[in-house]
Motif scaffolding. Structure first.
Motif, PDB file in Angstrom:
ATOM      1  N   GLU A 175       0.835  -1.211   0.000  1.00  0.00           N
ATOM      2  CA  GLU A 175       0.000   0.000   0.000  1.00  0.00           C
ATOM      3  C   GLU A 175       0.865   1.256   0.000  1.00  0.00           C
ATOM      4  N   LYS A 227     -10.258 -14.344  -0.168  1.00  0.00           N
ATOM      5  CA  LYS A 227     -10.051 -13.319   0.857  1.00  0.00           C
ATOM      6  C   LYS A 227      -8.792 -12.503   0.566  1.00  0.00           C
ATOM      7  N   VAL A 273      -9.378 -10.208  -2.500  1.00  0.00           N
ATOM      8  CA  VAL A 273     -10.196  -9.045  -2.120  1.00  0.00           C
ATOM      9  C   VAL A 273      -9.355  -8.029  -1.361  1.00  0.00           C
ATOM     10  N   LYS A 274      -8.455  -8.498  -0.523  1.00  0.00           N
ATOM     11  CA  LYS A 274      -7.580  -7.591   0.223  1.00  0.00           C
ATOM     12  C   LYS A 274      -6.715  -6.771  -0.740  1.00  0.00           C
ATOM     13  N   LEU A 299      -7.413  -6.172  -3.975  1.00  0.00           N
ATOM     14  CA  LEU A 299      -8.302  -5.290  -4.740  1.00  0.00           C
ATOM     15  C   LEU A 299      -8.781  -4.109  -3.908  1.00  0.00           C
ATOM     16  N   ASP A 300      -8.969  -4.306  -2.608  1.00  0.00           N
ATOM     17  CA  ASP A 300      -9.347  -3.191  -1.725  1.00  0.00           C
ATOM     18  C   ASP A 300      -8.256  -2.120  -1.679  1.00  0.00           C
ATOM     19  N   ILE A 301      -7.011  -2.554  -1.621  1.00  0.00           N
ATOM     20  CA  ILE A 301      -5.891  -1.600  -1.619  1.00  0.00           C
ATOM     21  C   ILE A 301      -5.869  -0.817  -2.920  1.00  0.00           C
ATOM     22  N   ASN A 322      -8.364  -0.268  -4.966  1.00  0.00           N
ATOM     23  CA  ASN A 322      -9.539   0.599  -5.020  1.00  0.00           C
ATOM     24  C   ASN A 322      -9.371   1.822  -4.110  1.00  0.00           C
ATOM     25  N   LYS A 323      -8.812   1.604  -2.949  1.00  0.00           N
ATOM     26  CA  LYS A 323      -8.578   2.700  -1.998  1.00  0.00           C
ATOM     27  C   LYS A 323      -7.663   3.763  -2.600  1.00  0.00           C
ATOM     28  N   SER A 336      -6.949   1.897 -11.143  1.00  0.00           N
ATOM     29  CA  SER A 336      -7.909   1.059 -11.866  1.00  0.00           C
ATOM     30  C   SER A 336      -7.376   0.536 -13.192  1.00  0.00           C
TER      31      SER A 336
END
Length: 130
Positions: free
Chosen positions: A83, A106, A109-110, A112-114, A116-117, A121
Motif C-alpha cells: 500500500e 479473501k 479481495v484484500k 483489490l481493496d488496496i 480501489n482505496k 484502476s
C-alpha cells in the motif's frame, strides 16, 4: 610420406582457431543469457482462460500473489508495504497482477481493496492460455 604428415599437421593447425572462436561464442551466449532479468519472483500456477491475449507494456508494474506470499516488482513484501509503494504511483499507472489459482478469495479481495482505496484502476490480470 613426409608430405602426408605435413598435410595432416596443417589441417589440425587450421582447426585450432576455429575451435577457439566457437568456444568464445558459446561462452558469450551463456554469459549473455544469465543477465536476462526474471520478471517474476513467486512460482505461480496461473488459472486458465480462453480470452484474447493483450499486449503488456514493458513499464507495467507487476504484482504477484500466492497463497502465502506477495511480491511487488520482483521483491517480496507484505500488504502494508504494498500500500505504501502503490500510494507513490500515478493514478493512470498500469498494474499487471498475477494471482495463483490456489489463492483464497479473501487475499484477492484484500489486494483489490488496496487498489480501489488508492484509485488505481488500470489493472491487467494475467492468466495462462488454454
Amino acid at each position: 610420406m613426409k608430405r602426408l604428415c605435413k598435410k595432416r599437421e596443417l589441417i589440425s593447425m587450421d582447426l585450432t582457431p576455429l575451435i577457439d572462436v566457437v568456444f568464445l561464442l558459446l561462452i558469450f551466449f551463456i554469459v549473455a543469457s544469465e543477465f536476462k532479468k526474471n520478471e517474476t519472483i513467486l512460482n505461480l500456477s496461473l488459472p486458465n482462460s480462453a480470452s484474447k491475449e493483450n499486449i503488456v507494456e514493458k513499464k507495467a508494474i507487476v504484482i504477484e500473489l500466492s497463497e502465502k506470499k506477495l511480491a511487488y516488482k520482483t521483491s517480496e513484501i507484505d500488504f502494508m508495504q504494498l500500500e505504501q509503494k502503490l500510494s507513490l504511483l500515478q493514478k493512470d499507472s498500469q498494474l499487471t497482477v498475477k494471482i495463483d489459482k490456489e489463492v483464497k478469495y479473501k487475499r484477492v479481495v484484500k489486494l483489490l481493496d488496496i487498489l480501489n482505496k488508492l484509485q488505481l484502476s488500470n489493472l491487467l490480470l494475467i492468466t495462462k492460455s488454454q
